[in-house]
Design an enzyme around this catalytic site. Structure first.
Site: not given
Ligand code: PEP
Ligand code: MG
Length: 761
Positions: A357, A598, A622, A669
């Site tokens: 935490h 992904e 990913d 993202c």
């Molecule tokens: C990704 O895989 O790029 C993604 C944004 O998802 P996470 O990092 O939450 O797996």
């Molecule tokens: Mg991901």
């Protein structure tokens, strides 16, 4: 020998548990020399200059230990290191490479067998056994040493030993990244009293002790409430809700009963308290799930807090008059709350992990933090320290040169933040007029306002796992509506891309662990898990749609989709959810739907999904992991991971092309969106929407406002000719430095975890 192997395998495990690094190495040499019945066993470790320091020895002269350093490549130890091969000799002295060091008094020994300790391709040390007789060690003995050296290399490379023994001479200690940033300040030790050191003692007045116990609970509950109020001013509810872990324990009948039973059985209050705290902390520490395991720290914290309140000592409340670095075995939320805003320069926890935490809170507060450093020698209140959260290094009593360097870095960061502040309200538009949309990634309610403050044009990725993770059971529909509507209404008029629960793989729920999978990254995760548990998915989707009532800014994003069937199943569920809610009288609308790209298989499916989805979002984390078959969270291979890999760039180019052909809006993202080098290449490939954590937005906006699409296109075209990620990085970095953008990158960390070095041109 088989017995010895088993015996030594056990020793390796025992060594791993030894508390002090130096105990570890002493145990190693002791146990090898006894197990193999050899006259000498020594361990040499390489320092940053390539010298081999005699770190521990059983058999060589005691005063040679930790004083003898063999120059790089010298002697038989040097030969083992440079050849990366065992050297096994009947008579060491007659070998031409023999290099006599008088302090060791090793002329008494003839037989010599040395094997290298290699970690991530580098020789980090040499393990040597020696005997009085003129005798070569057997093949079996040599093989055994080689095996043992492989284990030891892993153990020593990951233990704080190297920094403790070698690095600490230079005042540098390496831990685990808790929160990024650079802080310079004076040490404030947090360990006021240690409950675990309390012994049992008789209790002459059990009734009085029980009364004291109940009074103590009232005092500490009040203290926690006050701290919560102090910190809630800076943080939104869900992070301040960390306090609820404390409050829950203080109200837990099992815990309270445990202490009372201890007192009634005749133990004094602190003894009964220690027993109860240790009992509950151990229950958590024994759990496999890393998140739950980390909760034993909360229990230990609350134990110390109760104990200190009993002793009449509270967390340090004297406001500091200069920046402080809080240092403790663990640093509690209460201790953080006790330092006024602006005075806390950093946090160092000798124990704990990035899941603590303390680390979560430090990230939310923007305070650099380092976890799990192990014990630090020469630590004292008021000593000057540098906390470099980017490289997870602590520097104790830094020399003038180092301090100047870091003060400069700190100033650069501060200056940059001021500069960035000035462009906060300005659009992210390139010098040749291309509008780039910048969204934020969030998951904690605490992230809502930083996103807006930094000019996010919406939420590109709302990770719903976090509200699920910081609870003890699945949240109800009403609870989810409450959380989601806060995000949706904060971003009223701007799109919010809410991702359905993406657990499994590296993300586990404490109360529903997906266990026993041989290959979790390829297992029951993301949409696969939620479609199989459609009751959870239905609750979540209903909650999202209800929360968007009257706001209309919800866009649902599906994780880990790899087949059309999954998309069809979800669309059916979505239709049902909307139908149910309309029938129940809610004025809701079907939200826009998109998928994360992904899983590599999803790329070729984009044309088939064009009429089923409204947008796509590239999950570059990913996607890179699956394309490269590399887990960047695995320290053994992390250094090989770089999302600026020619194969990743090629596939992203293909996604953008397919999306353009089928007129599907696309964003990205993953971490690439906040890596300046990757951003240049992505813009050059045609991407126009990026989503990143709130704190990264200003830097990326500055980059975009200083760059033309024409340059980005040229650089991404150049990158196509490169075979190595490092070449791609070097070209883009050089171009950015030439454009005077070097300041933008100070302290930035690339996807590969290497600092981008762009000094002034
Ligand atoms: C990704 O895989 O790029 C993604 C944004 O998802 P996470 O990092 O939450 O797996
Ligand atoms: Mg991901």
């Amino acid at each position: 020998m088989t017995d010895v192997i088993h015996q030594l395998a056990r020793i390796v495990q025992t060594v791993a548990l030894a508390e002090q690094p130096i105990d570890q190495v002493n145990l190693v040499v002791e146990s090898i020399s006894t197990g193999m019945a050899v006259d000498v066993c020594s361990l040499y470790l390489a320092n940053s200059r390539g010298e081999m320091l005699l770190l521990a020895s059983r058999g060589l002269a005691a005063n040679a230990v930790r004083s003898v350093k063999i120059p790089p490549g010298k002697g038989l130890v040097g030969l083992v290191a440079t050849s990366r091969h065992p050297v096994n000799l009947a008579d060491a002295e007659s070998h031409p490479a023999f290099y006599y060091i008088a302090e060791t008094e090793e002329e008494r020994f003839h037989g010599f067998c040395g094997v290298p300790l290699v970690h991530t391709g580098k020789v980090i040390g040499v393990l040597v056994v020696q005997g009085r007789d003129v005798r070569q060690f057997s093949e079996e003995e040599q093989g055994f040493l080689v095996t043992l050296a492989a284990h030891l290399a892993l153990l020593l490379a990951n233990s704080p030993l190297a920094s403790d023994e070698l690095g600490q001479q230079e005042g540098r200690i390496t831990g685990i990244r808790g929160a990024p940033g650079i802080g310079i300040g004076y040490c404030r030790l947090c360990d006021h009293g240690e409950l675990y050191a309390v012994a049992n003692a008789p209790c002459p007045d059990a009734t009085g002790a029980l009364r004291d116990w109940h009074d103590l609970l009232v005092v500490v509950r009040r203290e926690i409430e006050q701290e919560q109020q102090t910190i809630a001013g800076e943080l939104a509810d869900s992070v301040a809700g960390i306090f609820s872990a404390y409050t829950m324990l203080l109200a837990d009948p099992a815990f309270l009963g445990h202490v009372e039973k201890g007192i009634i059985a005749g133990n004094w209050l602190p003894g009964a308290l220690r027993q109860a705290i240790q009992h509950f902390a151990e229950l958590f520490r024994a759990m496999d799930d890393p998140y739950l395991k980390a909760r034993h720290e909360d229990i230990h914290h609350i134990g110390n807090k109760l104990y200190n309140a009993w002793r009449g000592i509270r967390a340090e409340t004297v406001p500091p008059d200069r920046p402080v670095i809080l240092v403790g075995a663990q640093v509690s939320v209460s201790e953080i709350a006790a330092v006024p805003a602006g005075m806390l320069a950093g946090i160092v926890c000798l124990e704990g992990s990035s899941l603590s935490h303390t680390a979560v809170l430090a990230n939310a507060l923007g305070i650099p933090a380092i976890m799990g450093t192990g014990s630090i020698r020469n630590l004292a209140n008021d000593c000057l320290m540098i906390v470099d959260g980017n490289s997870a290094q602590v520097m104790l009593n830094p020399g003038a040169a180092l301090l100047t360097e870091y003060r400069k870095l700190e100033d650069d960061q501060r200056f940059l933040m001021q500069q960035l502040e000035q462009i906060r309200e300005l659009p992210a538009v390139t010098t040749d007029g291309a509008d780039i949309t910048l969204y934020t990634n969030t998951g904690l309610l605490a992230d809502i306002s930083p996103g807006l403050r930094n000019g996010a044009q919406g939420v590109g990725l709302y990770r719903t796992e976090i509200p699920f993770m910081i609870r003890n059971s699945f949240p109800s529909e009403e609870e989810q509506v409450a959380v989601y509507s806060q995000v949706l209404s904060a971003y009223h008029g701007k799109p919010v891309h809410m991702r359905t629960l993406d657990i499994g793989g590296d993300k586990q729920l404490p109360y529903f662990p997906v266990e026993n999978e041989e290959n979790p990254a390829l297992g029951w995760r993301g949409i696969r898990f939620t479609l199989d548990n459609s009751q959870l998915l239905m609750t979540q989707v209903r909650a999202m749609i209800r929360a968007a009532q009257g706001l209309d800014n919800l866009r649902i994003l599906l994780p880990m989709v790899s087949s059309t069937g999954e998309l069809d199943d979800f669309r059916e569920l979505l239709g049902d959810a909307v139908g149910q809610l309309l029938a129940e009288g809610y004025a809701v609308r079907r939200p826009a739907l998109g998928v994360m790209i992904e899983v590599p298989a999803a790329i070729s499916q984009i044309p088939f999904w064009a009429n089923k989805i409204d947008f796509i979002s590239i999950g570059s984390n990913d996607l890179s992991q699956y394309l490269l078959a590399l887990d960047r969270n695995n320290p053994r291979v992390a250094a090989r991971y770089d999302h600026v890999h020619p194969a990743v760039l090629l596939e992203i180019g293909r996604i953008l092309q397919l999306a353009a052909e089928h007129q599907i809006p696309v964003s990205l993202c993953g971490e690439m969106a906040s890596d300046p080098v990757a951003v240049v290449l992505l813009l050059g490939l045609g991407l126009r929407t990026l989503s990143m954590s709130a704190t990264k937005i200003p830097r990326i906006k500055w980059l975009i406002r200083s760059l033309s699409i024409k340059t980005a296109e040229r650089l991404s075209q150049d990158a196509r000719a490169c075979r190595y990620p490092a070449d791609i990085r070097a070209r883009v970095e050089a171009a950015l430095a030439a454009a005077g953008l070097q300041d933008l990158f100070s302290g930035h960390t690339t996807g590969a975890g290497n600092p981008v070095k762009l000094r002034p041109a």
